[in-house]
Design a protein around this motif. Structure first.
Motif, PDB file in Angstrom:
ATOM      1  N   SER A  39       0.821  -1.210   0.000  1.00  0.00           N
ATOM      2  CA  SER A  39       0.000   0.000   0.000  1.00  0.00           C
ATOM      3  C   SER A  39       0.854   1.260   0.000  1.00  0.00           C
ATOM      4  O   SER A  39       0.515   2.251  -0.665  1.00  0.00           O
ATOM      5  N   ILE A  40       1.970   1.242   0.733  1.00  0.00           N
ATOM      6  CA  ILE A  40       2.857   2.408   0.753  1.00  0.00           C
ATOM      7  C   ILE A  40       3.435   2.651  -0.637  1.00  0.00           C
ATOM      8  O   ILE A  40       3.446   3.785  -1.141  1.00  0.00           O
ATOM      9  N   SER A  41       3.918   1.598  -1.275  1.00  0.00           N
ATOM     10  CA  SER A  41       4.490   1.738  -2.616  1.00  0.00           C
ATOM     11  C   SER A  41       3.452   2.237  -3.610  1.00  0.00           C
ATOM     12  O   SER A  41       3.736   3.091  -4.453  1.00  0.00           O
ATOM     13  N   GLN A  42       2.244   1.714  -3.500  1.00  0.00           N
ATOM     14  CA  GLN A  42       1.194   2.121  -4.422  1.00  0.00           C
ATOM     15  C   GLN A  42       0.820   3.590  -4.225  1.00  0.00           C
ATOM     16  O   GLN A  42       0.603   4.326  -5.196  1.00  0.00           O
ATOM     17  N   SER A  43       0.781   4.032  -2.975  1.00  0.00           N
ATOM     18  CA  SER A  43       0.431   5.425  -2.693  1.00  0.00           C
ATOM     19  C   SER A  43       1.502   6.394  -3.183  1.00  0.00           C
ATOM     20  O   SER A  43       1.193   7.470  -3.693  1.00  0.00           O
ATOM     21  N   THR A  44       2.774   6.011  -3.033  1.00  0.00           N
ATOM     22  CA  THR A  44       3.856   6.920  -3.400  1.00  0.00           C
ATOM     23  C   THR A  44       4.027   7.047  -4.911  1.00  0.00           C
ATOM     24  O   THR A  44       4.559   8.068  -5.385  1.00  0.00           O
ATOM     25  N   THR A  45       3.602   6.069  -5.669  1.00  0.00           N
ATOM     26  CA  THR A  45       3.774   6.130  -7.127  1.00  0.00           C
ATOM     27  C   THR A  45       2.484   6.463  -7.866  1.00  0.00           C
ATOM     28  O   THR A  45       2.500   6.584  -9.096  1.00  0.00           O
ATOM     29  N   ALA A  46       1.383   6.628  -7.137  1.00  0.00           N
ATOM     30  CA  ALA A  46       0.090   6.856  -7.784  1.00  0.00           C
ATOM     31  C   ALA A  46       0.096   8.130  -8.623  1.00  0.00           C
ATOM     32  O   ALA A  46      -0.422   8.154  -9.751  1.00  0.00           O
ATOM     33  N   VAL A  47       0.685   9.200  -8.097  1.00  0.00           N
ATOM     34  CA  VAL A  47       0.708  10.477  -8.823  1.00  0.00           C
ATOM     35  C   VAL A  47       1.557  10.354 -10.087  1.00  0.00           C
ATOM     36  O   VAL A  47       1.182  10.844 -11.158  1.00  0.00           O
ATOM     37  N   ALA A  48       2.695   9.675  -9.986  1.00  0.00           N
ATOM     38  CA  ALA A  48       3.565   9.500 -11.149  1.00  0.00           C
ATOM     39  C   ALA A  48       2.868   8.716 -12.253  1.00  0.00           C
ATOM     40  O   ALA A  48       2.951   9.079 -13.440  1.00  0.00           O
ATOM     41  N   TRP A  49       2.173   7.674 -11.881  1.00  0.00           N
ATOM     42  CA  TRP A  49       1.435   6.903 -12.892  1.00  0.00           C
ATOM     43  C   TRP A  49       0.297   7.727 -13.480  1.00  0.00           C
ATOM     44  O   TRP A  49      -0.008   7.612 -14.680  1.00  0.00           O
ATOM     45  N   GLY A  50      -0.327   8.544 -12.658  1.00  0.00           N
ATOM     46  CA  GLY A  50      -1.382   9.423 -13.172  1.00  0.00           C
ATOM     47  C   GLY A  50      -0.852  10.405 -14.204  1.00  0.00           C
ATOM     48  O   GLY A  50      -1.466  10.633 -15.255  1.00  0.00           O
ATOM     49  N   ARG A  51       0.313  10.985 -13.930  1.00  0.00           N
ATOM     50  CA  ARG A  51       0.921  11.903 -14.896  1.00  0.00           C
ATOM     51  C   ARG A  51       1.329  11.173 -16.170  1.00  0.00           C
ATOM     52  O   ARG A  51       1.214  11.710 -17.278  1.00  0.00           O
ATOM     53  N   ALA A  52       1.827   9.954 -16.009  1.00  0.00           N
ATOM     54  CA  ALA A  52       2.189   9.170 -17.189  1.00  0.00           C
ATOM     55  C   ALA A  52       0.965   8.907 -18.060  1.00  0.00           C
ATOM     56  O   ALA A  52       1.042   8.952 -19.294  1.00  0.00           O
ATOM     57  N   SER A  53      -0.164   8.632 -17.422  1.00  0.00           N
ATOM     58  CA  SER A  53      -1.388   8.383 -18.189  1.00  0.00           C
ATOM     59  C   SER A  53      -1.860   9.628 -18.919  1.00  0.00           C
ATOM     60  O   SER A  53      -2.513   9.533 -19.961  1.00  0.00           O
ATOM     61  N   ASP A  54      -1.536  10.816 -18.383  1.00  0.00           N
ATOM     62  CA  ASP A  54      -1.872  12.059 -19.076  1.00  0.00           C
ATOM     63  C   ASP A  54      -1.011  12.262 -20.320  1.00  0.00           C
ATOM     64  O   ASP A  54      -1.393  12.997 -21.240  1.00  0.00           O
ATOM     65  N   ARG A  55       0.148  11.630 -20.346  1.00  0.00           N
ATOM     66  CA  ARG A  55       1.069  11.801 -21.478  1.00  0.00           C
ATOM     67  C   ARG A  55       0.873  10.717 -22.537  1.00  0.00           C
ATOM     68  O   ARG A  55       0.731  11.012 -23.719  1.00  0.00           O
ATOM     69  N   VAL A  56       0.881   9.455 -22.113  1.00  0.00           N
ATOM     70  CA  VAL A  56       0.866   8.351 -23.078  1.00  0.00           C
ATOM     71  C   VAL A  56      -0.511   7.729 -23.251  1.00  0.00           C
ATOM     72  O   VAL A  56      -0.718   6.932 -24.163  1.00  0.00           O
ATOM     73  N   GLY A  57      -1.454   8.071 -22.384  1.00  0.00           N
ATOM     74  CA  GLY A  57      -2.794   7.510 -22.476  1.00  0.00           C
ATOM     75  C   GLY A  57      -3.136   6.635 -21.286  1.00  0.00           C
ATOM     76  O   GLY A  57      -2.254   6.121 -20.601  1.00  0.00           O
TER      77      GLY A  57
END
Length: 570
Positions: free
Chosen positions: A66-84
């Motif tokens: 859960s800690i790992s998922q919470s810390t990377t959630a924003v980064a994955w969200g930004r990636a989805s804004d770029r690549v889909g």
């Protein structure tokens, strides 16, 4: 006039096909992630950990994800804004599938924790799926209902996951006639449930690759080879529907993910003012997101995630702990140590029975309760009963008769499952209704994911440590009463929640009303929009439904709240 509209079939509809594909992707995660619960204590003991330390390390192992998922959630969200959105979801499913293979073959505690951390860090699908739901359902009045579907999927998956893991762990011991001669399962006794989980993830990955449509505005026009392949594979089955589909084009609605998206039915000159400026709306401010009611709802949601998920993770440790034996250190009714002393196979059986009852509650009892008493009242009731469940749980170990002990325990577990099934959908509905604007829903759900992730991380770690301390000092009640105290504190915010009227559109109301009258309605309160989905693939939302139907008396841009007449599963 509303009475005349009551049975009109022309209202907006949910794109069920795409939501179902997202549900498949979502279902794989709780099913697979909670499947570790029954065998986790045995797995940790197999690494050479002492029995009194198992609970602590089980909590840490669960918290790392859960800690790992919470810390990377924003980064994955930004990636989805770029690549889909679609590529990121597929990456998350594939990475989690690979991690499960490694997890099942873990040979040390260090390896297990490391794999669990990687598993959480490479999967940011929770927030992205919610974002896709918002983009799949642009009709404002349908969004509250759409946002309420994924918590239900998670609830069902997390109920059946532990049963799944319990049945397939240690196959060489449980099913010697089938797996007893296979050296691989002797060397890696916890590999089979993870191989089965990989199969589920593969189904989700394949379904998403072939049929999930991109929803990001800047990427949805690009050629998707996965969709092309999926179309070719299903073409023989669709030919018989082609002629039928052609004659139903008058019921179509324009969606972000329609095949006709690259060639809109409406020219840009005919777009409403809302459609022309929607993409130019500035991002919501922190002040808009964190109103008094949204903060209260987020706090309540975090506490619910903390204690309910922790209970599920600590429960297998308690069931696996040796039976209660009275000795000189025992001082009833509070000072005693003991559990049920059962293995992963029986734990899996318990969770199977638990899952069956919870499924019945999910589909039959919950909607009727909400319709009769209202979402807020049902939610408050659930929050008040949680502490009692946690208080009573450890005393089931004192019952000497096996049949009676299991019967009482199952009753407590079923009530707890009912409370979870009621609690999560209700808090999601209340959180949605607390939003001041539809434009903040995506961000608000992102914060809800982050906060609940922190709760799911902190709860198991703290309670696992309390469990280890308790059994060392003769108090097995310690972790359960710790959860009881947390649940009491978590119940307090529910009495400050107000069931709001639902989010507004936060745009120029007059312009919207004018455009809606000219382009969006038939003058009788029914929304008329184009659709590339036929009626067989959609769920109608008629004007009498409490999910934001626009009536002649309510055309001011306000979306009706998700009310007490909600039937989430209809």
């Amino acid at each position: 006039m509303s009475g005349q509209n009551k049975h009109k079939p022309g209202g907006p509809k949910l794109p069920v096909k795409q939501l179902a594909i997202l549900a498949v992707a979502r279902f794989a995660e709780p099913l697979a992630l909670t499947s570790v619960f029954p065998y986790l204590p045995e797995m940790i003991k197999s690494f050479g950990i002492e029995k009194n330390e198992v609970a602590k390390w089980a909590g840490i192992t669960g918290a790392v994800f859960s800690i790992s998922q919470s810390t990377t959630a924003v980064a994955w969200g930004r990636a989805s804004d770029r690549v889909g959105r679609k590529p990121v979801i597929l990456i998350g499913l594939f990475a989690t599938m690979c991690c499960f293979l490694l997890w099942g073959m873990s040979t040390s505690l260090t390896m297990a924790i490391t794999v669990r951390a990687i598993m959480g860090g490479t999967n940011g699908n929770v927030g992205i799926i919610r974002t896709m739901v918002a983009e799949l359902v642009p009709e404002k009045e349908l969004q509250p209902k759409a946002f309420s579907l994924m918590p239900l999927v998670w609830s069902v998956g997390s109920v059946f996951g532990p049963a799944f893991g319990g049945f397939f762990a240690r196959p060489a011991d449980q099913y010697p006639n089938v797996f007893g001669k296979i050296e691989y399962f002797k060397k890696f006794p916890f590999a089979l449930p993870n191989l089965m989980a990989c199969c589920i993830f593969f189904i989700s990955f394949t379904t998403g690759l072939l049929f999930l449509k991109e929803t990001l505005e800047s990427k949805r026009h690009k050629r998707d080879w996965g969709l092309i392949l999926g179309e070719k594979l299903t073409r023989p089955f669709n030919r018989s529907r082609k002629h039928h589909h052609h004659h139903r084009h008058q019921h179509r609605r324009h969606s972000f993910v329609d095949d006709e998206a690259s060639a809109p039915l409406l020219s840009s000159g005919k777009l409403s003012s809302t459609e022309r400026i929607a993409i130019q709306v500035s991002p919501p401010s922190i002040k808009e997101i964190f109103t008094r009611q949204t903060v209260i709802n987020l706090i309540s949601y975090t506490f619910l995630a903390l204690h309910s998920v922790t209970y599920d993770q600590v429960m297998p440790v308690f069931l696996n702990y040796p039976r209660y034996v009275r000795d000189e250190n025992t001082q009833l009714p509070f000072k005693f140590v003991g559990g049920f002393g059962i293995g992963s196979d029986k734990i899996g059986t318990i969770y199977t029975i638990y899952g069956i009852f919870c499924g019945l509650i999910q589909f039959f009892l919950f909607p009727k309760l909400c319709a009769r008493f209202g979402v807020l009242h049902v939610y408050r009731m659930a929050m008040c009963v949680f502490p009692l469940i946690y208080f009573l749980t450890p005393f089931t170990a004192l019952i000497q008769d096996d049949t009676l002990r299991y019967a009482v325990f199952l009753c407590i577990l079923i009530v707890k499952g009912f409370l979870v099934i009621v609690g999560f959908p209700c808090t999601t509905i209340l959180l949605t209704n607390s939003a001041s604007s539809l434009r903040i829903l995506g961000t608000l759900n992102g914060f809800a994911t982050t906060f609940s992730g922190l709760g799911r991380a902190a709860g198991p770690a703290m309670t696992g440590a309390v469990f280890s301390w308790g059994v060392q000092h003769g108090y097995v009640i310690a972790p359960w009463w710790f959860l009881c105290c947390i649940a009491i504190v978590g119940a307090v915010p529910s009495f400050f929640i107000v069931d709001g009227d639902g989010p507004t559109r936060s745009l120029d109301s007059e312009s919207e009303d004018s455009d809606a009258e000219d382009e969006g309605t038939n003058g009788e309160g029914n929304v008329i929009v184009d659709s590339a989905l036929d009626d067989d693939d959609c769920l109608s939302l008629h004007s009498e439904t409490t999910y934001g139907a626009i009536s002649p008396e309510n055309q001011s841009g306000k979306v009706s709240k998700v009310g007490s007449e909600t039937n989430l599963l209809s």
